[in-house]
Design a protein around this motif. Structure first.
Motif, mmCIF file in Angstrom:
data_model
loop_
_atom_site.group_PDB
_atom_site.id
_atom_site.type_symbol
_atom_site.label_atom_id
_atom_site.label_comp_id
_atom_site.label_asym_id
_atom_site.label_seq_id
_atom_site.Cartn_x
_atom_site.Cartn_y
_atom_site.Cartn_z
ATOM 1 N N PRO A 137 0.780 -1.242 0.000
ATOM 2 C CA PRO A 137 0.000 0.000 0.000
ATOM 3 C C PRO A 137 0.813 1.294 0.000
ATOM 4 C CG PRO A 137 0.058 -0.912 2.204
ATOM 5 C CD PRO A 137 0.759 -1.899 1.305
ATOM 6 N N ASN A 138 2.108 1.227 0.235
ATOM 7 C CA ASN A 138 2.909 2.431 0.398
ATOM 8 C C ASN A 138 3.724 2.723 -0.857
ATOM 9 O OD1 ASN A 138 2.045 2.302 3.149
ATOM 10 N ND2 ASN A 138 3.644 0.814 3.513
ATOM 11 N N GLY A 139 3.237 3.651 -1.675
ATOM 12 C CA GLY A 139 3.915 3.995 -2.919
ATOM 13 C C GLY A 139 4.244 5.477 -2.981
ATOM 14 N N VAL A 140 4.466 5.962 -4.184
ATOM 15 C CA VAL A 140 4.791 7.365 -4.422
ATOM 16 C C VAL A 140 3.486 8.167 -4.439
ATOM 17 C CG1 VAL A 140 5.837 8.965 -6.068
ATOM 18 C CG2 VAL A 140 6.802 6.675 -5.758
ATOM 19 N N THR A 141 3.362 9.164 -3.566
ATOM 20 C CA THR A 141 2.131 9.954 -3.446
ATOM 21 C C THR A 141 1.744 10.596 -4.774
ATOM 22 O OG1 THR A 141 2.603 10.400 -1.124
ATOM 23 C CG2 THR A 141 1.012 11.847 -2.209
ATOM 24 N N ALA A 142 2.705 11.128 -5.506
ATOM 25 C CA ALA A 142 2.409 11.803 -6.781
ATOM 26 C C ALA A 142 1.822 10.858 -7.825
ATOM 27 C CB ALA A 142 3.676 12.442 -7.331
ATOM 28 N N ALA A 143 1.968 9.547 -7.607
ATOM 29 C CA ALA A 143 1.442 8.567 -8.546
ATOM 30 C C ALA A 143 0.107 7.974 -8.088
ATOM 31 C CB ALA A 143 2.454 7.447 -8.754
ATOM 32 N N GLU A 144 -0.362 8.358 -6.897
ATOM 33 C CA GLU A 144 -1.631 7.844 -6.380
ATOM 34 C C GLU A 144 -2.777 8.622 -7.016
ATOM 35 O OE1 GLU A 144 -4.378 5.944 -5.256
ATOM 36 O OE2 GLU A 144 -2.618 5.222 -4.185
ATOM 37 N N VAL A 145 -3.579 7.948 -7.837
ATOM 38 C CA VAL A 145 -4.648 8.634 -8.579
ATOM 39 C C VAL A 145 -6.041 8.209 -8.142
ATOM 40 C CG1 VAL A 145 -3.186 9.024 -10.591
ATOM 41 C CG2 VAL A 145 -4.590 6.951 -10.469
ATOM 42 N N ASN A 146 -6.152 7.214 -7.257
ATOM 43 C CA ASN A 146 -7.474 6.753 -6.821
ATOM 44 C C ASN A 146 -8.246 7.885 -6.156
ATOM 45 O OD1 ASN A 146 -7.021 4.198 -7.767
ATOM 46 N ND2 ASN A 146 -6.403 3.365 -5.783
ATOM 47 N N GLY A 147 -9.472 8.078 -6.609
ATOM 48 C CA GLY A 147 -10.326 9.128 -6.071
ATOM 49 C C GLY A 147 -10.176 10.458 -6.791
ATOM 50 N N GLY A 148 -9.277 10.534 -7.772
ATOM 51 C CA GLY A 148 -9.072 11.765 -8.528
ATOM 52 C C GLY A 148 -10.005 11.873 -9.717
ATOM 53 N N PHE A 157 -4.613 13.184 -13.347
ATOM 54 C CA PHE A 157 -5.778 13.351 -12.490
ATOM 55 C C PHE A 157 -5.590 14.538 -11.552
ATOM 56 C CE2 PHE A 157 -5.713 9.042 -13.856
ATOM 57 C CZ PHE A 157 -7.031 8.644 -13.936
ATOM 58 N N LEU A 158 -6.703 15.123 -11.132
ATOM 59 C CA LEU A 158 -6.707 16.165 -10.110
ATOM 60 C C LEU A 158 -7.205 15.521 -8.828
ATOM 61 C CD1 LEU A 158 -6.268 19.152 -9.437
ATOM 62 C CD2 LEU A 158 -8.674 19.537 -10.001
ATOM 63 N N LEU A 159 -6.394 15.602 -7.777
ATOM 64 C CA LEU A 159 -6.741 14.996 -6.502
ATOM 65 C C LEU A 159 -6.222 15.892 -5.385
ATOM 66 C CD1 LEU A 159 -7.909 12.468 -5.045
ATOM 67 C CD2 LEU A 159 -5.616 11.508 -5.125
ATOM 68 N N ASN A 160 -7.126 16.360 -4.542
ATOM 69 C CA ASN A 160 -6.767 17.231 -3.411
ATOM 70 C C ASN A 160 -5.978 18.456 -3.871
ATOM 71 O OD1 ASN A 160 -7.984 15.391 -1.624
ATOM 72 N ND2 ASN A 160 -6.075 14.262 -1.382
ATOM 73 N N GLY A 161 -6.360 19.040 -5.003
ATOM 74 C CA GLY A 161 -5.689 20.232 -5.505
ATOM 75 C C GLY A 161 -4.345 19.960 -6.163
ATOM 76 N N GLN A 162 -3.974 18.701 -6.327
ATOM 77 C CA GLN A 162 -2.700 18.329 -6.935
ATOM 78 C C GLN A 162 -2.937 17.597 -8.258
ATOM 79 O OE1 GLN A 162 -1.050 15.721 -3.975
ATOM 80 N NE2 GLN A 162 -0.077 17.390 -2.851
ATOM 81 N N THR A 163 -2.023 17.805 -9.193
ATOM 82 C CA THR A 163 -2.030 17.044 -10.432
ATOM 83 C C THR A 163 -1.221 15.782 -10.194
ATOM 84 O OG1 THR A 163 -2.052 19.118 -11.653
ATOM 85 C CG2 THR A 163 -1.529 17.135 -12.895
ATOM 86 N N ARG A 164 -1.820 14.613 -10.494
ATOM 87 C CA ARG A 164 -1.145 13.344 -10.247
ATOM 88 C C ARG A 164 -1.256 12.435 -11.465
ATOM 89 N NH1 ARG A 164 -2.685 11.579 -4.089
ATOM 90 N NH2 ARG A 164 -2.140 13.540 -3.092
ATOM 91 N N SER A 165 -0.287 11.553 -11.599
ATOM 92 C CA SER A 165 -0.286 10.579 -12.682
ATOM 93 C C SER A 165 0.508 9.350 -12.262
ATOM 94 C CB SER A 165 0.332 11.169 -13.951
ATOM 95 O OG SER A 165 0.459 10.167 -14.942
#
Length: 186
Positions: A137-148, A157-165
């Motif tokens: 479960p512990n990965g790179v935050t910038a790559a976490e897109v679930n819920g975006g 994806f946009l998630l919590n005001g951040q752009t993630r991929s």
């Protein structure tokens, strides 16, 4: 004599419950199994080269819905295997690409090499490890897109005001020597 056998039996019962299989490669029903002899067991589909199972210390790390492979998969491959000394090798070949997996006796690592003779028909040449999120479960935050919310194709994806991929990281790949995720006991 009786006391010696009893002592041996009790000694065996005191050993850790985890027993590792022998180092090597086995093949059965279209699956090549590579065992490090130290707790890592990899299963590879011999017809298409997908890694279908990665078990480390009895914990399944491979995602069950999508498998680990190059790009979207190699399609049809010719698979050869060999064990030489402490090295177990699985080679997957297409007309333009050779993918090799090596496991060393007693080491819980999978070494990977890719060689191409021409632009591969699989398109973009990238290795995609599709791992179990519940086990790791512990990965790179910038790559976490679930819920975006997808804002650029299906990759950004946009998630919590951040752009993630799933492609984001903080370093250029050539400078980033460690890629990974972690989980309990892994």
């Amino acid at each position: 004599m009786r006391k010696s056998l009893l002592q041996l039996a009790l000694g065996l019962l005191a050993l850790p419950s985890t027993v590792f299989a022998a180092f090597g490669i086995t093949s059965s029903s279209g699956v090549v199994t590579v065992d490090s002899g130290a707790g890592l067991v990899i299963k590879i589909n011999s017809s298409n080269g997908d890694i279908t199972s990665i078990v480390y210390s009895s914990k399944q790390l491979q995602d069950s819905s999508k498998f680990t492979h190059i790009s979207s998969g190699l399609g049809s491959v010719t698979t050869t295997t060999s064990v030489s000394g402490n090295y177990a090798k699985v080679t997957l070949k297409t007309s333009t690409l050779t993918q090799t997996y090596v496991v060393v006796n007693g080491q819980n690592n999978l070494y990977i090499s890719t060689y191409t003779t021409a632009e591969p028909s699989v398109g973009e040449l990238r290795f995609i490890a599709r791992l179990s999120k519940s086990a790791l479960p512990n990965g790179v935050t910038a790559a976490e897109v679930n819920g975006g919310t997808a804002i650029e194709g299906s990759d950004v994806f946009l998630l919590n005001g951040q752009t993630r991929s799933k492609f984001y990281s903080s370093k250029r790949f050539i400078e980033d020597q460690v890629h990974g995720v972690t989980g309990s006991g892994v």
